[in-house]
Design an enzyme around this catalytic site. Structure first.
Site, short mmCIF file in Angstrom:
data_model
loop_
_atom_site.label_atom_id
_atom_site.label_comp_id
_atom_site.label_asym_id
_atom_site.label_seq_id
_atom_site.Cartn_x
_atom_site.Cartn_y
_atom_site.Cartn_z
N HIS A 83 36.58 31.33 44.33
CA HIS A 83 36.00 30.91 45.92
C HIS A 83 35.09 31.92 46.76
O HIS A 83 35.25 33.09 46.55
CB HIS A 83 37.67 31.06 46.55
CG HIS A 83 38.28 29.79 46.40
ND1 HIS A 83 39.46 29.38 47.06
CD2 HIS A 83 38.34 29.08 45.20
CE1 HIS A 83 40.02 28.38 46.62
NE2 HIS A 83 39.43 28.04 45.46
N LYS A 308 46.25 40.36 51.28
CA LYS A 308 46.16 42.06 50.87
C LYS A 308 47.16 42.66 50.18
O LYS A 308 46.77 43.57 49.42
CB LYS A 308 45.79 42.84 52.06
CG LYS A 308 44.54 42.58 52.73
CD LYS A 308 43.22 42.98 52.06
CE LYS A 308 42.14 42.32 52.60
NZ LYS A 308 41.31 41.34 51.46
#
Ligand code: RFL
Ligand code: PHB
Length: 405
Positions: A83, A308
């Site tokens: 992406h 994350k």
């Protein structure tokens, strides 16, 4: 009767004993193997249970590189989805953050944690490296000395592993961090007043990239695992129970939080998995206690908004593998001594971004309508300011390992 002395006892010896076979433990095991360092992994659950947890979906370049280094990147490159941007949706309109142009060509990979874990498990099994699944009563001992031990029970037999180091890769609820004396550890924590209700379905994703939606009804995220499998999330009150949410109710609420075009395009279907996860920011200082080293969720938790958690786990593991390799190959303690400090710098930066992105995108019950207006003003600034968009993009793709050095 003293049952401990009569129970069968088996002694083992290794260089590093890894507690936990989640992505942190398995990746560390694989990297240590490549570096010629011996390790045994001890895991409380079965492999099927570990693979059944639907979690992370977005990998940074640093994580992809590490999976390649561990020799398990083939399927990720073949099946993962690259992406180069994502959408931010607010006030009913979508705006694309172009990761590629904002970061000098960087991108992220959409490839599920389940697949990463499966690839690591398969590689470990293929090399015949020792992993003990379904170990009970796992306990760590003497980690304030140079001869720590891990004990556990398996099929009624007691085992002791003597080692040089213990890697605590046993997640937020593990035994390693909990075994550290309270006076030796500082824990920083923020619990958010909402959770994420996640739904996995074999339906085509509503959009080819991710959509992070700020809506007056609460946050929503449209993610994916493949061209035919979608992962969606809704912000829900902490008091909600997953049983209260039928699939129909989920899809109806998601539609209300999307822009008209996405709401219309959305393909719904039966859920394969549905669960609620609480959101928290949590950091432990330090991350090393003598011969015990914490890595991944055992040491820190970030709210999933910035994607994350798994990526931070991977960078801890990189630093830990370098530290152990330097110790055995170069007879140097530098990496071991700097492990905690090196990790924490990166951990706090990612915690800051995850907290900020969570604060920007969610509806906070106590902030009222002015809170919503202020978020919309900040989002409007971010998408129109090159500096603002660049800051979001460079944090999202992940800061380089040597950032600021
Ligand atoms: P894990 O995955 O929790 O694995 C720890 C392992 O240790 C075992 N264990 C024990 N073993 C032996 N003895 C004991 N006493 C033990 N106690 C526990 C457990 O059974 C388990 O197998 O930690 P690890 O390896 O550090 O990995 C961390 C990641 O799982 C986590 O950070 C991510 O899933 C976070 N996360 C995301 N991270 C990303 O980078 N990108 C994302 O897109 C992303 N999305 C997410 C997420 C986490 C989520 N939830 C549910 C918290 C989305 C969600 C919804
Ligand atoms: C996911 O696909 O599970 C996912 C993606 C992006 C996030 C969090 C979770 O920020």
């Amino acid at each position: 009767m003293n049952t401990a002395s009569t129970a069968p006892q088996t002694q083992h010896r290794t260089q590093v004993c890894i507690v936990g076979a989640g992505p942190s433990g398995l990746l560390l095991g694989q990297l240590l193997h490549k570096a010629g360092v011996d390790a045994i992994i001890v895991e409380r659950q079965s492999p099927e249970y570990v693979l059944g947890r639907i979690r992370a979906g977005v990998l940074e370049q640093v994580t992809m590189d590490l999976l390649d280094e561990a020799g398990v990147g083939q399927r990720m490159h073949a099946e993962g989805l690259v992406h180069t941007g994502f959408d931010m949706l607010f006030k009913g309109e979508r705006h694309r953050i172009d990761l590629h142009s904002m970061t000098g060509g960087k991108q992220v990979m959409v490839y599920g944690q389940t697949e990463v874990t499966r690839d690591l498990m398969d590689a470990r099994q293929a090399t015949g490296l020792p992993t003990v699944y379904e170990a009970s009563d796992v306990a760590i001992h003497d980690f304030d000395t140079a001869s720590p031990k891990v004990t556990y029970t398996k099929d009624g037999h007691a085992h002791t592993i003597s080692c040089d180091f213990i890697a605590g890769c046993d997640g937020f609820h593990g035994v390693c961090r909990a075994s550290v004396p309270k006076q030796s550890i500082t824990e920083f924590e923020k619990v958010y007043p909402f959770g994420w209700l996640g739904l996995l379905s074999d339906t085509p994703p509503v959009h080819h990239e991710l959509i992070y939606a700020n809506s007056p009804r609460g946050f929503a995220l449209c993610s994916q695992r493949s061209h035919t499998r979608s992962r969606y999330y809704l912000q829900v009150p902490l008091t909600d129970k997953v049983e209260q949410w039928s699939d129909d109710a989920f899809w109806a609420e998601l539609r209300l939080r999307l822009d008209p075009q996405a709401a219309q395009t959305l393909v719904t279907g039966a859920s394969i998995e549905k669960s609620i996860a609480p959101l928290r920011s949590f950091v432990t200082e330090p991350m090393r206690f003598g011969s015990l080293f914490l890595a991944g969720d055992a040491a820190h938790i970030v709210p999933p908004t910035g994607a994350k958690g798994l990526n931070l786990a991977a960078s801890d593991v990189k630093y830990l593998c370098s530290a152990f390799t330097e110790f055995y190959k170069d007879h140097s303690r530098t990496g071991v001594d700097h492990y905690s400090e090196r990790c924490l710098r990166r951990v706090w930066r990612a915690s800051r971004f995850s907290w900020w992105f969570t604060s920007l995108m969610h509806r906070f019950p106590d902030n009222g309508e002015i809170g919503q207006k202020l978020q919309e003003a900040e989002l409007d600034y971010l998408i129109h300011s090159e500096a603002g968009s660049r800051s979001v993009a460079e944090n999202y793709v992940g800061l380089p390992l040597n950032f600021g050095e």
